[in-house]
Motif scaffolding. Structure first.
Motif, PDB file in Angstrom:
ATOM      1  N   ALA A  55     -30.866  91.767 -11.318  1.00  0.00           N
ATOM      2  CA  ALA A  55     -30.208  90.914 -12.286  1.00  0.00           C
ATOM      3  C   ALA A  55     -29.411  91.773 -13.252  1.00  0.00           C
ATOM      4  O   ALA A  55     -29.190  91.390 -14.394  1.00  0.00           O
ATOM      5  CB  ALA A  55     -31.250  90.080 -13.024  1.00  0.00           C
ATOM      6  N   TYR A  56     -28.994  92.944 -12.821  1.00  0.00           N
ATOM      7  CA  TYR A  56     -28.340  93.920 -13.685  1.00  0.00           C
ATOM      8  C   TYR A  56     -27.114  93.334 -14.368  1.00  0.00           C
ATOM      9  O   TYR A  56     -26.283  92.666 -13.744  1.00  0.00           O
ATOM     10  CB  TYR A  56     -27.939  95.141 -12.867  1.00  0.00           C
ATOM     11  N   VAL A  57     -27.022  93.578 -15.672  1.00  0.00           N
ATOM     12  CA  VAL A  57     -25.867  93.161 -16.460  1.00  0.00           C
ATOM     13  C   VAL A  57     -25.124  94.424 -16.888  1.00  0.00           C
ATOM     14  O   VAL A  57     -25.653  95.232 -17.657  1.00  0.00           O
ATOM     15  CB  VAL A  57     -26.307  92.359 -17.701  1.00  0.00           C
ATOM     16  N   ALA A  58     -23.933  94.599 -16.379  1.00  0.00           N
ATOM     17  CA  ALA A  58     -23.139  95.793 -16.691  1.00  0.00           C
ATOM     18  C   ALA A  58     -22.670  95.719 -18.134  1.00  0.00           C
ATOM     19  O   ALA A  58     -21.858  94.860 -18.503  1.00  0.00           O
ATOM     20  CB  ALA A  58     -21.957  95.896 -15.731  1.00  0.00           C
ATOM     21  N   ARG A  59     -23.182  96.618 -18.951  1.00  0.00           N
ATOM     22  CA  ARG A  59     -22.851  96.609 -20.366  1.00  0.00           C
ATOM     23  C   ARG A  59     -23.157  97.990 -20.931  1.00  0.00           C
ATOM     24  O   ARG A  59     -23.976  98.726 -20.401  1.00  0.00           O
ATOM     25  CB  ARG A  59     -23.660  95.534 -21.078  1.00  0.00           C
ATOM     26  N   SER A  60     -22.515  98.329 -22.028  1.00  0.00           N
ATOM     27  CA  SER A  60     -22.765  99.614 -22.671  1.00  0.00           C
ATOM     28  C   SER A  60     -23.728  99.413 -23.834  1.00  0.00           C
ATOM     29  O   SER A  60     -23.412  98.727 -24.806  1.00  0.00           O
ATOM     30  CB  SER A  60     -21.445 100.211 -23.187  1.00  0.00           C
ATOM     31  N   VAL A  81     -36.079  92.521 -30.542  1.00  0.00           N
ATOM     32  CA  VAL A  81     -35.287  93.664 -31.003  1.00  0.00           C
ATOM     33  C   VAL A  81     -34.791  94.486 -29.812  1.00  0.00           C
ATOM     34  O   VAL A  81     -33.629  94.924 -29.778  1.00  0.00           O
ATOM     35  CB  VAL A  81     -36.116  94.546 -31.956  1.00  0.00           C
ATOM     36  N   LEU A  82     -35.663  94.689 -28.825  1.00  0.00           N
ATOM     37  CA  LEU A  82     -35.265  95.454 -27.642  1.00  0.00           C
ATOM     38  C   LEU A  82     -34.137  94.753 -26.889  1.00  0.00           C
ATOM     39  O   LEU A  82     -33.199  95.402 -26.410  1.00  0.00           O
ATOM     40  CB  LEU A  82     -36.474  95.646 -26.719  1.00  0.00           C
ATOM     41  N   TYR A  83     -34.215  93.436 -26.779  1.00  0.00           N
ATOM     42  CA  TYR A  83     -33.126  92.688 -26.136  1.00  0.00           C
ATOM     43  C   TYR A  83     -31.829  92.841 -26.925  1.00  0.00           C
ATOM     44  O   TYR A  83     -30.740  92.926 -26.349  1.00  0.00           O
ATOM     45  CB  TYR A  83     -33.498  91.212 -25.993  1.00  0.00           C
ATOM     46  N   GLY A  84     -31.959  92.880 -28.256  1.00  0.00           N
ATOM     47  CA  GLY A  84     -30.779  93.091 -29.077  1.00  0.00           C
ATOM     48  C   GLY A  84     -30.192  94.466 -28.878  1.00  0.00           C
ATOM     49  O   GLY A  84     -28.968  94.628 -28.783  1.00  0.00           O
ATOM     50  N   ILE A  85     -31.054  95.478 -28.801  1.00  0.00           N
ATOM     51  CA  ILE A  85     -30.587  96.849 -28.562  1.00  0.00           C
ATOM     52  C   ILE A  85     -29.892  96.950 -27.207  1.00  0.00           C
ATOM     53  O   ILE A  85     -28.900  97.670 -27.048  1.00  0.00           O
ATOM     54  CB  ILE A  85     -31.767  97.834 -28.627  1.00  0.00           C
ATOM     55  N   GLY A  86     -30.408  96.203 -26.233  1.00  0.00           N
ATOM     56  CA  GLY A  86     -29.803  96.206 -24.902  1.00  0.00           C
ATOM     57  C   GLY A  86     -28.565  95.347 -24.796  1.00  0.00           C
ATOM     58  O   GLY A  86     -27.961  95.256 -23.715  1.00  0.00           O
ATOM     59  N   ARG A  87     -28.194  94.689 -25.908  1.00  0.00           N
ATOM     60  CA  ARG A  87     -27.010  93.829 -25.955  1.00  0.00           C
ATOM     61  C   ARG A  87     -27.082  92.728 -24.903  1.00  0.00           C
ATOM     62  O   ARG A  87     -26.085  92.374 -24.277  1.00  0.00           O
ATOM     63  CB  ARG A  87     -25.733  94.653 -25.790  1.00  0.00           C
ATOM     64  N   ILE A  88     -28.273  92.202 -24.733  1.00  0.00           N
ATOM     65  CA  ILE A  88     -28.481  91.097 -23.799  1.00  0.00           C
ATOM     66  C   ILE A  88     -28.290  89.791 -24.556  1.00  0.00           C
ATOM     67  O   ILE A  88     -28.933  89.561 -25.584  1.00  0.00           O
ATOM     68  CB  ILE A  88     -29.891  91.146 -23.188  1.00  0.00           C
ATOM     69  N   ARG A  89     -27.415  88.945 -24.061  1.00  0.00           N
ATOM     70  CA  ARG A  89     -27.124  87.684 -24.730  1.00  0.00           C
ATOM     71  C   ARG A  89     -28.309  86.720 -24.604  1.00  0.00           C
ATOM     72  O   ARG A  89     -29.089  86.806 -23.644  1.00  0.00           O
ATOM     73  CB  ARG A  89     -25.870  87.052 -24.133  1.00  0.00           C
ATOM     74  N   VAL A 124     -35.891  95.405 -18.151  1.00  0.00           N
ATOM     75  CA  VAL A 124     -35.680  96.600 -17.328  1.00  0.00           C
ATOM     76  C   VAL A 124     -34.670  96.315 -16.224  1.00  0.00           C
ATOM     77  O   VAL A 124     -33.743  97.094 -15.987  1.00  0.00           O
ATOM     78  CB  VAL A 124     -37.014  97.099 -16.732  1.00  0.00           C
ATOM     79  N   THR A 125     -34.832  95.176 -15.550  1.00  0.00           N
ATOM     80  CA  THR A 125     -33.914  94.864 -14.450  1.00  0.00           C
ATOM     81  C   THR A 125     -32.529  94.483 -14.959  1.00  0.00           C
ATOM     82  O   THR A 125     -31.528  94.704 -14.265  1.00  0.00           O
ATOM     83  CB  THR A 125     -34.475  93.724 -13.580  1.00  0.00           C
ATOM     84  N   LEU A 126     -32.452  93.911 -16.161  1.00  0.00           N
ATOM     85  CA  LEU A 126     -31.153  93.555 -16.724  1.00  0.00           C
ATOM     86  C   LEU A 126     -30.351  94.790 -17.138  1.00  0.00           C
ATOM     87  O   LEU A 126     -29.118  94.751 -17.172  1.00  0.00           O
ATOM     88  CB  LEU A 126     -31.335  92.643 -17.943  1.00  0.00           C
ATOM     89  N   THR A 127     -31.049  95.863 -17.456  1.00  0.00           N
ATOM     90  CA  THR A 127     -30.369  97.073 -17.950  1.00  0.00           C
ATOM     91  C   THR A 127     -30.406  98.236 -16.956  1.00  0.00           C
ATOM     92  O   THR A 127     -29.982  99.339 -17.297  1.00  0.00           O
ATOM     93  CB  THR A 127     -31.004  97.533 -19.276  1.00  0.00           C
ATOM     94  N   THR A 128     -30.906  97.985 -15.744  1.00  0.00           N
ATOM     95  CA  THR A 128     -31.018  99.055 -14.750  1.00  0.00           C
ATOM     96  C   THR A 128     -30.581  98.537 -13.387  1.00  0.00           C
ATOM     97  O   THR A 128     -31.058  97.491 -12.938  1.00  0.00           O
ATOM     98  CB  THR A 128     -32.473  99.560 -14.629  1.00  0.00           C
ATOM     99  N   ARG A 129     -29.701  99.255 -12.744  1.00  0.00           N
ATOM    100  CA  ARG A 129     -29.308  98.878 -11.387  1.00  0.00           C
ATOM    101  C   ARG A 129     -30.514  99.010 -10.451  1.00  0.00           C
ATOM    102  O   ARG A 129     -31.313  99.936 -10.581  1.00  0.00           O
ATOM    103  CB  ARG A 129     -28.169  99.761 -10.878  1.00  0.00           C
TER     104      ARG A 129
END
Length: 201
Positions: free
Chosen positions: A7-12, A52-60, A108-113
């Protein structure tokens, strides 16, 4: 085959740049730490930390909700059962821990390929080659297990919706039997996909 993709979300974001191995290790530590989340105050702190972790990961919010949404009926069933056999504090803390663990795995899966996640697991399991363990296969199994959590929860949600449409919300059998059948069908589909990739042995 969607079950073999993440479910990787390509984001910086800072979390996207964290090495996959470190994220997997942190996930394991965090899930162990959730065992000590037993009071409403501790649950509140844990929820805030995950947010907070979701915010740091810039996950909407919509992307975050997609990781939790399939659990909604499954969580309600667990909560109801726990309320029957324990007090409300224990019941809510247990269900909260399940949701938080899934949310962390989803992060983890949203921020990792998926390929990077499997490669990190394979490297971490490399020493087990000495005892006859195939790290690549174990890494694949662990990766699929993480991705299967929301899939199974989604199946539970569909079963619950159908159960409610038939007016059988309180029937455990009407929920459990279709759920088991759905999970077995998913397992068969996954097995066929693995077989097609030469991983059937």
């Amino acid at each position: 085959m969607t079950v073999l993709t993440g479910a990787y979300v390509a984001r910086s974001s800072p979390l996207h740049r964290v090495p996959p191995g470190a994220k997997v290790s942190a996930l394991a530590v965090a899930c162990i730490g959730l065992l000590w989340v037993r009071t409403p105050q501790a649950v509140g702190v844990a929820v805030a930390a995950v947010a907070v972790l979701y915010g740091i990961g810039r996950i909407r919010p919509r992307e975050a909700w997609s990781q939790i949404r399939p659990l909604r009926w499954f969580v309600l069933v667990i909560l109801a059962v726990q309320l029957l056999i324990t007090d409300w504090v224990t019941a809510t803390s247990l269900t909260a821990r399940i949701v938080l663990a899934v949310a962390l795995a989803g992060l983890v899966t949203l921020t990792t390929r998926t390929t990077e996640l499997m490669a990190a697991m394979e490297r971490g399991l490399a020493p087990l080659r000495r005892v006859g363990v195939d790290p690549a296969r174990v890494a694949l199994m662990m990766s699929l297990a993480i991705r299967s959590i929301p899939v199974v929860a989604s199946i539970a949600g569909q079963v619950r919706d159908a159960q409610r449409a038939r007016g059988q919300e309180r029937s455990i059998r009407a929920f459990a039997v279709p759920l088991v059948v759905g999970v077995l069908r998913y397992a068969d589909t996954l097995g066929e996909a693995l077989q097609a990739r030469g991983m059937d042995d």
